[in-house]
Design a protein around this motif. Structure first.
Motif, PDB file in Angstrom:
ATOM      1  N   SER A  42       0.847  -1.187   0.000  1.00 16.84           N
ATOM      2  CA  SER A  42       0.000   0.000   0.000  1.00 16.84           C
ATOM      3  C   SER A  42       0.886   1.242   0.000  1.00 16.84           C
ATOM      4  CB  SER A  42      -0.910   0.002   1.229  1.00 16.84           C
ATOM      5  OG  SER A  42      -1.654   1.198   1.274  1.00 16.84           O
ATOM      6  N   CYS A  43       0.634   2.164  -0.950  1.00 18.73           N
ATOM      7  CA  CYS A  43       1.463   3.373  -1.042  1.00 18.73           C
ATOM      8  C   CYS A  43       0.709   4.618  -0.602  1.00 18.73           C
ATOM      9  CB  CYS A  43       2.007   3.531  -2.452  1.00 18.73           C
ATOM     10  SG  CYS A  43       0.758   3.828  -3.716  1.00 18.73           S
ATOM     11  N   GLY A  44      -0.518   4.455  -0.089  1.00 16.66           N
ATOM     12  CA  GLY A  44      -1.251   5.591   0.437  1.00 16.66           C
ATOM     13  C   GLY A  44      -2.559   5.820  -0.298  1.00 16.66           C
ATOM     14  N   PRO A  45      -3.406   6.634   0.303  1.00 15.06           N
ATOM     15  CA  PRO A  45      -3.174   7.411   1.524  1.00 15.06           C
ATOM     16  C   PRO A  45      -3.208   6.537   2.775  1.00 15.06           C
ATOM     17  CG  PRO A  45      -5.430   7.694   0.795  1.00 15.06           C
ATOM     18  CD  PRO A  45      -4.757   6.885  -0.260  1.00 15.06           C
ATOM     19  N   SER A  51      -2.755   1.957  -4.485  1.00 15.78           N
ATOM     20  CA  SER A  51      -3.590   2.876  -3.720  1.00 15.78           C
ATOM     21  C   SER A  51      -4.332   2.114  -2.628  1.00 15.78           C
ATOM     22  CB  SER A  51      -4.606   3.556  -4.648  1.00 15.78           C
ATOM     23  OG  SER A  51      -5.726   4.039  -3.931  1.00 15.78           O
ATOM     24  N   THR A  52      -4.266   2.615  -1.406  1.00 16.14           N
ATOM     25  CA  THR A  52      -4.992   1.983  -0.306  1.00 16.14           C
ATOM     26  C   THR A  52      -6.494   1.947  -0.597  1.00 16.14           C
ATOM     27  OG1 THR A  52      -3.382   3.036   1.166  1.00 16.14           O
ATOM     28  CG2 THR A  52      -5.258   1.954   2.199  1.00 16.14           C
ATOM     29  N   LEU A  53      -6.997   3.010  -1.191  1.00 17.52           N
ATOM     30  CA  LEU A  53      -8.426   3.105  -1.470  1.00 17.52           C
ATOM     31  C   LEU A  53      -8.849   2.129  -2.573  1.00 17.52           C
ATOM     32  CD1 LEU A  53      -8.596   6.989  -1.307  1.00 17.52           C
ATOM     33  CD2 LEU A  53      -9.585   5.409   0.361  1.00 17.52           C
ATOM     34  N   GLU A  54      -7.998   1.951  -3.564  1.00 12.88           N
ATOM     35  CA  GLU A  54      -8.302   0.974  -4.615  1.00 12.88           C
ATOM     36  C   GLU A  54      -8.271  -0.438  -4.045  1.00 12.88           C
ATOM     37  OE1 GLU A  54      -6.956  -0.313  -9.161  1.00 12.88           O
ATOM     38  OE2 GLU A  54      -5.783   1.170  -8.039  1.00 12.88           O
ATOM     39  N   SER A  55      -7.298  -0.698  -3.188  1.00 11.04           N
ATOM     40  CA  SER A  55      -7.213  -2.008  -2.543  1.00 11.04           C
ATOM     41  C   SER A  55      -8.464  -2.288  -1.722  1.00 11.04           C
ATOM     42  CB  SER A  55      -5.969  -2.060  -1.647  1.00 11.04           C
ATOM     43  OG  SER A  55      -5.944  -3.241  -0.880  1.00 11.04           O
ATOM     44  N   ASN A  74     -11.861  -5.391  -1.634  1.00 14.70           N
ATOM     45  CA  ASN A  74     -12.423  -6.173  -0.526  1.00 14.70           C
ATOM     46  C   ASN A  74     -13.846  -6.615  -0.834  1.00 14.70           C
ATOM     47  OD1 ASN A  74     -10.072  -5.587   0.837  1.00 14.70           O
ATOM     48  ND2 ASN A  74     -11.045  -4.532   2.541  1.00 14.70           N
ATOM     49  N   VAL A  75     -14.542  -5.818  -1.646  1.00 12.27           N
ATOM     50  CA  VAL A  75     -15.945  -6.109  -1.978  1.00 12.27           C
ATOM     51  C   VAL A  75     -16.082  -6.301  -3.493  1.00 12.27           C
ATOM     52  CG1 VAL A  75     -16.976  -5.066   0.063  1.00 12.27           C
ATOM     53  CG2 VAL A  75     -16.412  -3.605  -1.887  1.00 12.27           C
ATOM     54  N   PHE A  76     -15.158  -7.035  -4.050  1.00 11.44           N
ATOM     55  CA  PHE A  76     -15.093  -7.270  -5.500  1.00 11.44           C
ATOM     56  C   PHE A  76     -16.418  -7.795  -6.055  1.00 11.44           C
ATOM     57  CE2 PHE A  76     -14.093  -9.757  -9.281  1.00 11.44           C
ATOM     58  CZ  PHE A  76     -13.227  -8.919  -9.963  1.00 11.44           C
ATOM     59  N   LEU A 104      -4.472  -6.202  -2.035  1.00  5.57           N
ATOM     60  CA  LEU A 104      -3.309  -5.634  -2.724  1.00  5.57           C
ATOM     61  C   LEU A 104      -2.823  -6.581  -3.812  1.00  5.57           C
ATOM     62  CD1 LEU A 104      -1.132  -4.242   0.218  1.00  5.57           C
ATOM     63  CD2 LEU A 104      -2.387  -2.896  -1.463  1.00  5.57           C
ATOM     64  N   CYS A 105      -2.768  -7.867  -3.478  1.00  2.05           N
ATOM     65  CA  CYS A 105      -2.320  -8.874  -4.449  1.00  2.05           C
ATOM     66  C   CYS A 105      -3.285  -8.954  -5.633  1.00  2.05           C
ATOM     67  CB  CYS A 105      -2.191 -10.238  -3.776  1.00  2.05           C
ATOM     68  SG  CYS A 105      -0.915 -10.330  -2.506  1.00  2.05           S
TER      69      CYS A 105
END
Length: 229
Positions: free
Chosen positions: A63-66, A94-98, A102-104, A196-197
């Motif tokens: 995770s590179c942020g935010p 992106s933490t937000l994209e990751s 979670n809810v793919f 993230l993966c």
């Protein structure tokens, strides 16, 4: 391809191993300890439990942020060191994209929200058709936004919406959302290294030289320097 995922962007410390489309192992801990104390031991234990070694890893996602300034620096520094030592590529996610991943399986709009400061939140808005996730047309980038403005933006949408992230429940409870807005489950609400993966396996590898933190707002040191000028 074997991907090691590491997330240190918030209160959660999370590590995972994904082999192609199979999640081999994951460990996520909500901790009061600093990530520098636990993240590398967690990685070592995870590899051992999956009968893998560092030399088996093809890529590392981080995770590179935010997120937390200190947490992000710890994770990124560790990943850079490992990638240079192993001569492998990485992905700064992106933490937000990751969080959206979670809810793919949700069909509609995914709103990832994390606490920033005062009445502001970090926000990323995505759309999912249960096959792929992409940025919402009018929100092409992560942003920092006032909570009321975000509520008004979501209220104007006529699609099903799910809230995910560490401030999702607080946001959901603070405003009178329409019935098309739902709250993600507790299990899916916080950062997960396996997500993230999931993002990384869809990307080309990047060099660890290019890996940087993405804060979305000035660091404390930058604020202190500005106040002295």
């Amino acid at each position: 391809m074997l991907i090691l995922g590491i997330d240190t962007s918030g209160k959660v410390a999370s590590v995972s191993l994904m082999q192609d489309d199979i999640l081999l192992a994951e460990n996520t801990i909500y901790t009061t300890l600093t990530h520098s104390q636990i993240i590398m031991p967690m990685c070592k234990k995870l590899l051992e439990s999956a009968n893998k070694t560092l030399k088996d890893i093809d890529r590392i996602a981080v995770s590179c942020g935010p997120g937390s300034y200190t947490g992000l620096r710890i994770g990124i520094s560790g990943v850079k060191a490992m990638c240079f030592a192993l001569d492998i590529g990485c992905n700064g996610i992106s933490t937000l994209e990751s969080l959206a991943y979670n809810v793919f399986g949700f069909n509609g709009v995914i709103c990832s929200v994390m606490k920033a400061r005062l009445n502001l939140v970090y926000c990323g808005i995505f759309q999912s058709d249960m096959k792929s996730i992409k940025r919402y047309d009018t929100f092409p980038n992560d942003c920092i936004i006032d909570r009321l403005e975000l509520f008004e933006t979501l209220s104007a949408m006529d699609r099903d919406i799910i809230l995910v992230g560490d401030t999702a429940q607080d946001l959901y409870n603070s405003f009178d959302f329409n019935t098309n807005v739902v709250l993600s489950s507790t299990r899916d609400r916080l950062q997960s290294a396996s997500s993230l993966c999931e993002v990384a396996k869809r990307l080309d590898a990047q060099s660890p030289h290019s890996l940087e933190a993405f804060y979305l707002q000035p660091t404390k040191a930058e604020k202190d320097l500005t106040s002295k000028i």
